[in-house]
Design a protein around this motif. Sequence first.
Motif, PDB file in Angstrom:
ATOM      1  N   GLN A   1      30.144   5.512 -60.776  1.00  0.00           N
ATOM      2  CA  GLN A   1      31.306   5.204 -60.576  1.00  0.00           C
ATOM      3  C   GLN A   1      32.167   5.659 -61.877  1.00  0.00           C
ATOM      4  OE1 GLN A   1      32.449   2.363 -58.337  1.00  0.00           O
ATOM      5  NE2 GLN A   1      30.958   3.419 -57.461  1.00  0.00           N
ATOM      6  N   LEU A   2      32.239   6.913 -61.777  1.00  0.00           N
ATOM      7  CA  LEU A   2      33.003   7.593 -62.732  1.00  0.00           C
ATOM      8  C   LEU A   2      34.392   7.504 -62.763  1.00  0.00           C
ATOM      9  CD1 LEU A   2      31.047  11.096 -63.090  1.00  0.00           C
ATOM     10  CD2 LEU A   2      30.718   9.153 -64.627  1.00  0.00           C
ATOM     11  N   VAL A   3      34.913   7.206 -61.468  1.00  0.00           N
ATOM     12  CA  VAL A   3      36.404   7.122 -61.226  1.00  0.00           C
ATOM     13  C   VAL A   3      36.545   6.178 -60.122  1.00  0.00           C
ATOM     14  CG1 VAL A   3      36.922   9.482 -61.954  1.00  0.00           C
ATOM     15  CG2 VAL A   3      36.616   8.948 -59.751  1.00  0.00           C
ATOM     16  N   LYS A   4      37.744   5.335 -60.066  1.00  0.00           N
ATOM     17  CA  LYS A   4      37.705   4.451 -59.076  1.00  0.00           C
ATOM     18  C   LYS A   4      38.063   5.220 -57.660  1.00  0.00           C
ATOM     19  CE  LYS A   4      40.810   0.586 -57.986  1.00  0.00           C
ATOM     20  NZ  LYS A   4      42.184  -0.137 -58.364  1.00  0.00           N
ATOM     21  N   SER A   5      37.319   4.603 -56.867  1.00  0.00           N
ATOM     22  CA  SER A   5      37.232   5.162 -55.406  1.00  0.00           C
ATOM     23  C   SER A   5      38.490   4.787 -54.836  1.00  0.00           C
ATOM     24  CB  SER A   5      35.783   4.582 -54.608  1.00  0.00           C
ATOM     25  OG  SER A   5      34.736   5.084 -55.278  1.00  0.00           O
ATOM     26  N   GLU A   6      38.956   5.820 -54.219  1.00  0.00           N
ATOM     27  CA  GLU A   6      40.335   5.757 -53.361  1.00  0.00           C
ATOM     28  C   GLU A   6      40.025   6.040 -51.681  1.00  0.00           C
ATOM     29  OE1 GLU A   6      43.159   8.079 -54.947  1.00  0.00           O
ATOM     30  OE2 GLU A   6      43.256   7.249 -56.802  1.00  0.00           O
ATOM     31  N   VAL A   7      40.984   5.656 -50.831  1.00  0.00           N
ATOM     32  CA  VAL A   7      40.763   6.030 -49.306  1.00  0.00           C
ATOM     33  C   VAL A   7      40.494   7.386 -49.336  1.00  0.00           C
ATOM     34  CG1 VAL A   7      41.603   5.915 -47.110  1.00  0.00           C
ATOM     35  CG2 VAL A   7      41.666   3.648 -48.864  1.00  0.00           C
ATOM     36  N   ASN A   8      41.584   8.277 -49.711  1.00  0.00           N
ATOM     37  CA  ASN A   8      41.519   9.761 -49.696  1.00  0.00           C
ATOM     38  C   ASN A   8      40.669  10.168 -50.963  1.00  0.00           C
ATOM     39  OD1 ASN A   8      42.201  12.451 -49.653  1.00  0.00           O
ATOM     40  ND2 ASN A   8      44.248  12.250 -49.808  1.00  0.00           N
ATOM     41  N   SER A   9      39.313  10.330 -50.716  1.00  0.00           N
ATOM     42  CA  SER A   9      38.667  10.442 -51.831  1.00  0.00           C
ATOM     43  C   SER A   9      38.640  11.683 -52.768  1.00  0.00           C
ATOM     44  CB  SER A   9      37.347  10.355 -51.555  1.00  0.00           C
ATOM     45  OG  SER A   9      36.904  11.264 -50.261  1.00  0.00           O
ATOM     46  N   SER A  10      39.308  12.723 -51.903  1.00  0.00           N
ATOM     47  CA  SER A  10      39.512  13.845 -52.681  1.00  0.00           C
ATOM     48  C   SER A  10      40.979  13.799 -53.937  1.00  0.00           C
ATOM     49  CB  SER A  10      40.151  15.148 -51.881  1.00  0.00           C
ATOM     50  OG  SER A  10      39.050  15.273 -50.660  1.00  0.00           O
ATOM     51  N   SER A  11      41.660  12.895 -53.418  1.00  0.00           N
ATOM     52  CA  SER A  11      42.906  12.856 -54.389  1.00  0.00           C
ATOM     53  C   SER A  11      42.513  12.255 -55.794  1.00  0.00           C
ATOM     54  CB  SER A  11      44.077  12.008 -53.472  1.00  0.00           C
ATOM     55  OG  SER A  11      43.632  10.656 -53.445  1.00  0.00           O
ATOM     56  N   GLN A  12      41.266  11.563 -55.846  1.00  0.00           N
ATOM     57  CA  GLN A  12      41.053  11.014 -57.076  1.00  0.00           C
ATOM     58  C   GLN A  12      40.506  11.680 -58.272  1.00  0.00           C
ATOM     59  OE1 GLN A  12      38.298   8.306 -55.476  1.00  0.00           O
ATOM     60  NE2 GLN A  12      36.565   9.484 -55.342  1.00  0.00           N
ATOM     61  N   TRP A  13      40.183  13.250 -57.642  1.00  0.00           N
ATOM     62  CA  TRP A  13      39.834  14.108 -58.465  1.00  0.00           C
ATOM     63  C   TRP A  13      40.680  15.213 -58.993  1.00  0.00           C
ATOM     64  CZ3 TRP A  13      35.344  12.592 -60.303  1.00  0.00           C
ATOM     65  CH2 TRP A  13      34.523  12.065 -59.692  1.00  0.00           C
ATOM     66  N   LYS A  14      40.987  15.596 -60.379  1.00  0.00           N
ATOM     67  CA  LYS A  14      42.020  16.534 -60.787  1.00  0.00           C
ATOM     68  C   LYS A  14      41.358  17.981 -60.553  1.00  0.00           C
ATOM     69  CE  LYS A  14      44.382  17.893 -64.896  1.00  0.00           C
ATOM     70  NZ  LYS A  14      44.730  17.597 -66.322  1.00  0.00           N
ATOM     71  N   ILE A  15      42.006  18.737 -59.734  1.00  0.00           N
ATOM     72  CA  ILE A  15      41.550  20.312 -59.894  1.00  0.00           C
ATOM     73  C   ILE A  15      41.930  20.861 -60.940  1.00  0.00           C
ATOM     74  CG2 ILE A  15      41.809  22.255 -58.588  1.00  0.00           C
ATOM     75  CD1 ILE A  15      42.541  20.581 -56.007  1.00  0.00           C
ATOM     76  N   PRO A  16      40.944  21.548 -61.527  1.00  0.00           N
ATOM     77  CA  PRO A  16      41.129  22.423 -62.717  1.00  0.00           C
ATOM     78  C   PRO A  16      42.087  23.595 -62.620  1.00  0.00           C
ATOM     79  CG  PRO A  16      38.733  22.747 -62.218  1.00  0.00           C
ATOM     80  CD  PRO A  16      39.467  21.536 -61.027  1.00  0.00           C
TER      81      PRO A  16
ATOM     82  N   VAL B   1      32.384  16.724 -51.515  1.00  0.00           N
ATOM     83  CA  VAL B   1      31.583  15.693 -51.044  1.00  0.00           C
ATOM     84  C   VAL B   1      30.295  15.370 -51.956  1.00  0.00           C
ATOM     85  CG1 VAL B   1      29.884  15.574 -49.185  1.00  0.00           C
ATOM     86  CG2 VAL B   1      31.896  16.576 -48.605  1.00  0.00           C
ATOM     87  N   LEU B   2      30.050  16.538 -52.917  1.00  0.00           N
ATOM     88  CA  LEU B   2      28.978  16.180 -53.542  1.00  0.00           C
ATOM     89  C   LEU B   2      29.480  15.354 -54.890  1.00  0.00           C
ATOM     90  CD1 LEU B   2      26.117  16.851 -54.322  1.00  0.00           C
ATOM     91  CD2 LEU B   2      26.853  19.084 -55.448  1.00  0.00           C
ATOM     92  N   VAL B   3      30.598  15.383 -55.383  1.00  0.00           N
ATOM     93  CA  VAL B   3      30.849  14.676 -56.481  1.00  0.00           C
ATOM     94  C   VAL B   3      31.292  13.344 -56.033  1.00  0.00           C
ATOM     95  CG1 VAL B   3      33.424  15.099 -56.333  1.00  0.00           C
ATOM     96  CG2 VAL B   3      32.472  14.882 -58.746  1.00  0.00           C
ATOM     97  N   ASN B   4      31.863  13.052 -54.653  1.00  0.00           N
ATOM     98  CA  ASN B   4      32.015  11.678 -54.204  1.00  0.00           C
ATOM     99  C   ASN B   4      30.596  11.144 -54.023  1.00  0.00           C
ATOM    100  OD1 ASN B   4      34.891  11.634 -54.087  1.00  0.00           O
ATOM    101  ND2 ASN B   4      34.681  12.860 -52.098  1.00  0.00           N
ATOM    102  N   TYR B   5      29.585  11.684 -53.686  1.00  0.00           N
ATOM    103  CA  TYR B   5      28.291  11.349 -53.661  1.00  0.00           C
ATOM    104  C   TYR B   5      27.672  10.830 -54.908  1.00  0.00           C
ATOM    105  CZ  TYR B   5      23.156  11.414 -52.189  1.00  0.00           C
ATOM    106  OH  TYR B   5      21.959  11.230 -51.575  1.00  0.00           O
ATOM    107  N   LEU B   6      28.083  11.454 -55.929  1.00  0.00           N
ATOM    108  CA  LEU B   6      27.555  11.327 -57.313  1.00  0.00           C
ATOM    109  C   LEU B   6      28.377   9.901 -57.942  1.00  0.00           C
ATOM    110  CD1 LEU B   6      26.490  11.831 -60.257  1.00  0.00           C
ATOM    111  CD2 LEU B   6      28.601  13.048 -60.665  1.00  0.00           C
ATOM    112  N   ASN B   7      29.822   9.889 -57.440  1.00  0.00           N
ATOM    113  CA  ASN B   7      30.551   8.820 -57.715  1.00  0.00           C
ATOM    114  C   ASN B   7      30.144   7.281 -57.381  1.00  0.00           C
ATOM    115  OD1 ASN B   7      32.864   8.117 -59.507  1.00  0.00           O
ATOM    116  ND2 ASN B   7      33.988   7.631 -57.621  1.00  0.00           N
ATOM    117  N   GLU B   8      29.629   7.548 -56.006  1.00  0.00           N
ATOM    118  CA  GLU B   8      28.848   6.179 -55.120  1.00  0.00           C
ATOM    119  C   GLU B   8      28.105   5.646 -56.355  1.00  0.00           C
ATOM    120  OE1 GLU B   8      27.488   6.408 -51.334  1.00  0.00           O
ATOM    121  OE2 GLU B   8      28.794   8.287 -50.957  1.00  0.00           O
TER     122      GLU B   8
END
Length: 264
Positions: A233-248, A223-230
């Motif tokens: 715009q570090l990554v392209k926003s997707e409908v499923n906002s969790s899938s745009q981030w790579k889990i380490p 939730v916080l990293v999507n807030y930052l991305n709003e």
Amino acid sequence: MFVPCPRGGLAAAPDFTGFTLLMPAVSVGNVGQLAIDLVISTLDMTKVGYFYTDCLVPMVGNNPYATAEENSTELSINAEVYSLPSKKLVVLQIRSPFIKNKYRPFCEALLSWVKGSSCARVVVLSSSHAYQRDDEQLLGTPLRYLLTPDLEKAVGSLMQELHWKEMEKAAAYPGISDTDKVLHIPGGGITKLLFTESCSKGIQMAVLLKFCSEGDNIPDAFVLVNYLNEWLQLVKSEVNSSSQWKIPSSWRLLFGNGLPPALF
């Protein structure tokens, strides 16, 4: 404080002029640190140095962003710096808690480095205890932001367009007087000190935070990293906002799984 990684036998300091510095506060649920993990992993950022400081609990571990056996044995320490010149982004990841009474020395050294390296602005990802919200903070979104006066001039109108909610000030003497208001971030660690010092030093700083509780804070990090991305715009926003981030890869160890064999 900042020590660059040797490149080709040289240890020249990288140029961060005009960069945005992104960093976590060590706060409730480690939400800021988890969000920073997602940024570094997704953008495949390069480690360019580390902070040499006695303000943090010492620690060492294997590479938290390992993608293959070859780089899994690289060592990481408590405060490391990553860079992505194409986005003019530099990230400080903090992986251990502060030593008692070391908040202020760390804050002073960090802000001195920010000025010396000519970073354009600082963005701090933080969190605060959900159970200590007042009545006003219980309404609507659990996300809040703060801007120093110098950054307010530059991006204040954008925050209004995004319909973001600024962190409310709380009564200094609850139940006695509601006229005296102060900034109150329970569980926020170094957040308030960093922000107030940046205000007085003329540093452009934003704080993005989420109200949360201790537990499985991975959803809070997303939730916080999507807030930052709003905003950034570090990554392209997707409908499923969790899938745009790579889990380490290191997140496999968050809840007590066995240590990786490469560590031994």
